[in-house]
Design an enzyme around this catalytic site. Sequence first.
Site, PDB file in Angstrom:
ATOM      1  N   CYS A  69       0.850  -1.201   0.000  1.00 11.14           N
ATOM      2  CA  CYS A  69       0.000   0.000   0.000  1.00 11.14           C
ATOM      3  C   CYS A  69       0.881   1.245   0.000  1.00 11.14           C
ATOM      4  O   CYS A  69       1.523   1.574   0.997  1.00 11.14           O
ATOM      5  CB  CYS A  69      -0.909  -0.069   1.234  1.00 11.14           C
ATOM      6  SG  CYS A  69      -1.623   1.478   1.765  1.00 11.14           S
ATOM      7  N   CYS A  72       0.211   3.933   2.597  1.00  9.96           N
ATOM      8  CA  CYS A  72       0.633   3.450   3.920  1.00  9.96           C
ATOM      9  C   CYS A  72       2.118   3.728   4.129  1.00  9.96           C
ATOM     10  O   CYS A  72       2.535   4.207   5.182  1.00  9.96           O
ATOM     11  CB  CYS A  72       0.404   1.946   4.062  1.00  9.96           C
ATOM     12  SG  CYS A  72      -1.312   1.425   3.987  1.00  9.96           S
TER      13      CYS A  72
END
Length: 148
Positions: A69, A72
């Site tokens: 991600c 993230c």
Amino acid sequence: MTYSVKLACLKCGQANRVPAEKLASSPKCGTCGGALISDKVAELNPTSLAKAAKLDDMPLLVDFWAPWCGPCRQMALDFAKAAIALKGRARFAKVNTQDFPIVSQKNNIRGIPALILYQGGKEIARLAGARPARDIVGFVQKHAKKPA
Ligand SMILES: [Zn+2]
């Protein structure tokens, strides 16, 4: 009047009870000797997450993330900065939802990054999406309660 604060060790999961006046003097876990108060982001697994979420009197902010991600990974530095800014007032941890998909199911997480703030045995707030450090700090300050 003195009171003690319940904190799960974020390394071994052991429940610790720390007198409030000792919180500022680097208390250690009675079992593994790990630091109970740190400005570092701790890595949790489903067991240590469940224990800390149920036990902690001090606010615990958990970043649910995954290596694939991009947002993230971008937020990791801001999350670490917020952990330093709030040292002694909140603890910061992260869970890798790729390694532990069960935590996403249990916490009903549909998108990451997702931040969940726990205190006093329950979830008190959550924040979705990547945020700058000042927003993360503000989120914790807005929702966290002082221990009794
Ligand atoms: Zn420990």
